[in-house]
Design a protein around this motif. Structure first.
Motif, PDB file in Angstrom:
ATOM      1  N   ALA A 175       0.835  -1.210   0.000  1.00  0.00           N
ATOM      2  CA  ALA A 175       0.000   0.000   0.000  1.00  0.00           C
ATOM      3  C   ALA A 175       0.865   1.254   0.000  1.00  0.00           C
ATOM      4  O   ALA A 175       0.540   2.250  -0.664  1.00  0.00           O
ATOM      5  CB  ALA A 175      -0.927  -0.006   1.214  1.00  0.00           C
ATOM      6  N   SER A 176       1.983   1.213   0.737  1.00  0.00           N
ATOM      7  CA  SER A 176       2.876   2.377   0.788  1.00  0.00           C
ATOM      8  C   SER A 176       3.606   2.578  -0.532  1.00  0.00           C
ATOM      9  O   SER A 176       3.753   3.713  -1.012  1.00  0.00           O
ATOM     10  CB  SER A 176       3.895   2.185   1.918  1.00  0.00           C
ATOM     11  OG  SER A 176       3.257   2.062   3.174  1.00  0.00           O
ATOM     12  N   LEU A 177       4.073   1.491  -1.129  1.00  0.00           N
ATOM     13  CA  LEU A 177       4.776   1.590  -2.408  1.00  0.00           C
ATOM     14  C   LEU A 177       3.840   2.093  -3.502  1.00  0.00           C
ATOM     15  O   LEU A 177       4.196   2.972  -4.303  1.00  0.00           O
ATOM     16  CB  LEU A 177       5.352   0.226  -2.784  1.00  0.00           C
ATOM     17  CG  LEU A 177       6.138   0.158  -4.095  1.00  0.00           C
ATOM     18  CD1 LEU A 177       7.373   1.046  -4.041  1.00  0.00           C
ATOM     19  CD2 LEU A 177       6.540  -1.291  -4.388  1.00  0.00           C
ATOM     20  N   ASP A 178       2.626   1.568  -3.536  1.00  0.00           N
ATOM     21  CA  ASP A 178       1.681   1.995  -4.570  1.00  0.00           C
ATOM     22  C   ASP A 178       1.201   3.422  -4.335  1.00  0.00           C
ATOM     23  O   ASP A 178       0.853   4.125  -5.293  1.00  0.00           O
ATOM     24  CB  ASP A 178       0.507   1.021  -4.638  1.00  0.00           C
ATOM     25  CG  ASP A 178       0.910  -0.341  -5.192  1.00  0.00           C
ATOM     26  OD1 ASP A 178       1.946  -0.418  -5.867  1.00  0.00           O
ATOM     27  OD2 ASP A 178       0.187  -1.332  -4.929  1.00  0.00           O
ATOM     28  N   ARG A 196      14.144  10.977  -6.970  1.00  0.00           N
ATOM     29  CA  ARG A 196      14.197   9.525  -6.924  1.00  0.00           C
ATOM     30  C   ARG A 196      14.359   8.987  -5.495  1.00  0.00           C
ATOM     31  O   ARG A 196      13.779   7.975  -5.138  1.00  0.00           O
ATOM     32  CB  ARG A 196      15.349   9.026  -7.793  1.00  0.00           C
ATOM     33  CG  ARG A 196      15.333   7.514  -7.977  1.00  0.00           C
ATOM     34  CD  ARG A 196      16.463   7.047  -8.864  1.00  0.00           C
ATOM     35  NE  ARG A 196      16.449   5.597  -9.010  1.00  0.00           N
ATOM     36  CZ  ARG A 196      17.472   4.885  -9.402  1.00  0.00           C
ATOM     37  NH1 ARG A 196      18.614   5.475  -9.698  1.00  0.00           N
ATOM     38  NH2 ARG A 196      17.386   3.577  -9.513  1.00  0.00           N
ATOM     39  N   ARG A 197      15.169   9.671  -4.685  1.00  0.00           N
ATOM     40  CA  ARG A 197      15.440   9.186  -3.346  1.00  0.00           C
ATOM     41  C   ARG A 197      14.271   9.500  -2.432  1.00  0.00           C
ATOM     42  O   ARG A 197      13.843  10.647  -2.307  1.00  0.00           O
ATOM     43  CB  ARG A 197      16.721   9.823  -2.796  1.00  0.00           C
ATOM     44  CG  ARG A 197      17.980   9.414  -3.541  1.00  0.00           C
ATOM     45  CD  ARG A 197      19.194  10.228  -3.135  1.00  0.00           C
ATOM     46  NE  ARG A 197      19.564   9.979  -1.741  1.00  0.00           N
ATOM     47  CZ  ARG A 197      19.441  10.863  -0.758  1.00  0.00           C
ATOM     48  NH1 ARG A 197      18.941  12.062  -1.017  1.00  0.00           N
ATOM     49  NH2 ARG A 197      19.823  10.564   0.468  1.00  0.00           N
ATOM     50  N   ALA A 216      11.902  -2.694   0.681  1.00  0.00           N
ATOM     51  CA  ALA A 216      11.411  -2.899  -0.679  1.00  0.00           C
ATOM     52  C   ALA A 216      12.064  -1.924  -1.649  1.00  0.00           C
ATOM     53  O   ALA A 216      12.463  -2.295  -2.761  1.00  0.00           O
ATOM     54  CB  ALA A 216       9.887  -2.757  -0.718  1.00  0.00           C
ATOM     55  N   LEU A 217      12.183  -0.665  -1.246  1.00  0.00           N
ATOM     56  CA  LEU A 217      12.826   0.329  -2.109  1.00  0.00           C
ATOM     57  C   LEU A 217      14.292  -0.016  -2.342  1.00  0.00           C
ATOM     58  O   LEU A 217      14.796   0.093  -3.471  1.00  0.00           O
ATOM     59  CB  LEU A 217      12.708   1.721  -1.480  1.00  0.00           C
ATOM     60  CG  LEU A 217      11.309   2.342  -1.445  1.00  0.00           C
ATOM     61  CD1 LEU A 217      11.313   3.612  -0.609  1.00  0.00           C
ATOM     62  CD2 LEU A 217      10.796   2.629  -2.855  1.00  0.00           C
ATOM     63  N   ASP A 222      10.672  -0.586  -7.183  1.00  0.00           N
ATOM     64  CA  ASP A 222      10.220   0.351  -8.214  1.00  0.00           C
ATOM     65  C   ASP A 222      11.443   1.059  -8.767  1.00  0.00           C
ATOM     66  O   ASP A 222      12.181   1.712  -8.021  1.00  0.00           O
ATOM     67  CB  ASP A 222       9.228   1.361  -7.636  1.00  0.00           C
ATOM     68  CG  ASP A 222       8.573   2.213  -8.717  1.00  0.00           C
ATOM     69  OD1 ASP A 222       9.293   2.995  -9.374  1.00  0.00           O
ATOM     70  OD2 ASP A 222       7.352   2.099  -8.913  1.00  0.00           O
ATOM     71  N   SER A 223      11.650   0.957 -10.061  1.00  0.00           N
ATOM     72  CA  SER A 223      12.870   1.504 -10.665  1.00  0.00           C
ATOM     73  C   SER A 223      12.933   3.025 -10.611  1.00  0.00           C
ATOM     74  O   SER A 223      14.004   3.610 -10.781  1.00  0.00           O
ATOM     75  CB  SER A 223      12.979   1.039 -12.123  1.00  0.00           C
ATOM     76  OG  SER A 223      11.870   1.493 -12.884  1.00  0.00           O
TER      77      SER A 223
END
Length: 416
Positions: A175-178, A196-197, A216-217, A222-223
């Motif tokens: 949920a956080s990444l999306d 990006r960072r 995850a990062l 996610d690139s």
């Protein structure tokens, strides 16, 4: 955890509004998902909702009213609610909501901060919905300091459908990444670009979520993003070895909070991991028929607390107490996963752990376990004690206030 993790701490009274009314007023609707519309994690699922604009003075006033310091305020901000596509705890397509706060500073390329919030049991207390500024204050703090700040509501809170899978780090991470992906889409529409960072922080329940997102990062989930720094506050990183023993022993954790957290844990994890066939197996008869409703997202925090007893002995059956004392089977497996956020990885970005000795919800042993796990992997890490500051009688909530002030200052001094 804070109700807001161990802290259902957001039990401060919040004006109750029906979810349907909130959706209608905002103009946002949860779309019906069909096979043709289930791809595209991080895509917007409805038009963003502009919640409010705060001038620099307004932002300072809102933070002061919420009990947060205004020292970092440099700009006014705009607050928006995003509804975006993600996956649920089983990996199935769903939607979730979250708050994004953008500074009114004219900058096109903005540094990103992800703040993951503490425990909430009522959908409308979520950062993108609630009228209580405590929920949105961290994002306002970072936004008014010049960052683009995102705060996911998590699954099942805010405008997300279904129930919230509390303390489920994998779904908090997705949920956080999306939410970060949705923020990138939204910012492009506003003519702005995230750097990006990503600077990652979170409080209580959100501390574990922050570590899950950070990992995850760093692993390249996610690139377009990479980990810039991570700074969790007062997490429940060791439920089995630190938090549950404290819940059972009494003394360290506020008894009412112990009852609320235990109930939330068992109810939410039964939905995920099938810990029992009937609530009557683990909850005494006076409460067995209430617990699912109390934690389905529709019961305000004060009402939930009033409906629960004052001690675990009043709440749990002998089997329920034994489940906590001697975790086994699916419960033990789930605890191992939840308690793994500090294990088995070495952050390649700056990291700080914040806590306060005497925390009455997320006991200090949690942070000690996390520190020891990082030390075992060669990470030189000394947790930072925020000192004895209580917010409305809660040391735990006080760490959210002091931790946010310390972290916004640290983030501001990191290389861009």
């Amino acid at each position: 955890m804070a109700l807001t993790g161990p802290a259902l701490a957001q039990t401060r009274p919040v004006a109750a509004r029906a979810s349907a009314q909130a959706l209608k007023a905002s103009g946002a609707t949860v779309p019906t998902m069909s096979p043709a519309r289930t791809t595209g994690r991080g895509r917007l699922a409805a038009e963003p909702v502009h919640l409010r604009t705060l001038s620099k003075t307004d932002a300072s006033r809102a933070l002061a009213q919420a009990g947060f310091g205004p020292d970092a305020v440099r700009y006014g901000v705009d607050l928006y609610r995003l509804l975006y596509r993600t996956v649920d705890a089983e990996g199935r397509p769903t939607v979730a909501s979250g708050l994004i706060v953008l500074p009114r500073n004219g900058e096109r390329r903005l540094r990103m901060v992800s703040f993951t919030h503490g425990t909430q049991s009522y959908k409308e207390d979520a950062p993108s919905i609630g009228e209580d500024d405590f929920s949105s204050a961290p994002a306002i703090t970072f936004g008014s300091a010049g960052f683009a700040a995102v705060t996911p509501d998590y699954l099942g809170l805010g405008e997300g459908p279904g129930t919230h899978p509390w303390m489920d780090v994998p779904s908090e991470t997705t949920a956080s990444l999306d939410m970060l992906r949705a923020a990138r889409v939204f910012m492009a529409r506003e003519g702005r670009t995230p750097q990006r960072r990503v600077l990652v922080t979170g409080f209580s329940q959100g501390a574990s979520a922050a570590l899950g997102l950070a990992r995850a990062l760093q692993d390249g989930a996610d690139s377009s993003y990479r980990l810039g720094a991570v700074a969790p506050i007062s997490g429940a990183y060791a439920f089995r070895d630190a938090e549950i023993p404290a819940l059972l022993a009494g003394g360290e954790i506020n008894p009412k909070m112990a009852v609320a957290y235990t109930t939330y844990l068992l109810v939410a994890w039964n939905r995920l991991h099938h810990l029992y066939d009937s609530p009557t197996e683990v909850f005494k008869a006076a409460y067995a028929d209430k617990v699912d409703r109390l934690f389905d997202g529709t019961t305000p925090g004060p009402e939930m607390l009033d409906a629960l007893p004052d001690s675990l002995d009043q709440l749990l059956t002998p089997r329920g107490l034994d489940l906590l004392r001697h975790p086994s089977g699916p419960f033990a497996k789930a605890l191992k996963a939840a308690d793994g956020t500090c294990d088995g990885w070495v952050p390649r970005a700056p990291i700080r752990l914040y806590y306060s000795a005497g925390d009455e919800q997320a006991v200090t042993a949690n942070t000690e376990h996390c520190r020891d796990a990082f030390h075992a992997n060669g990470v030189d890490l000394t947790p930072i004690d925020l000192g004895p500051y209580d917010y409305e009688g809660s040391r735990h909530l006080g760490t959210a206030v002091r931790g946010t002030a310390a972290i916004v200052d640290w983030f501001a001094h990191l290389p861009a």
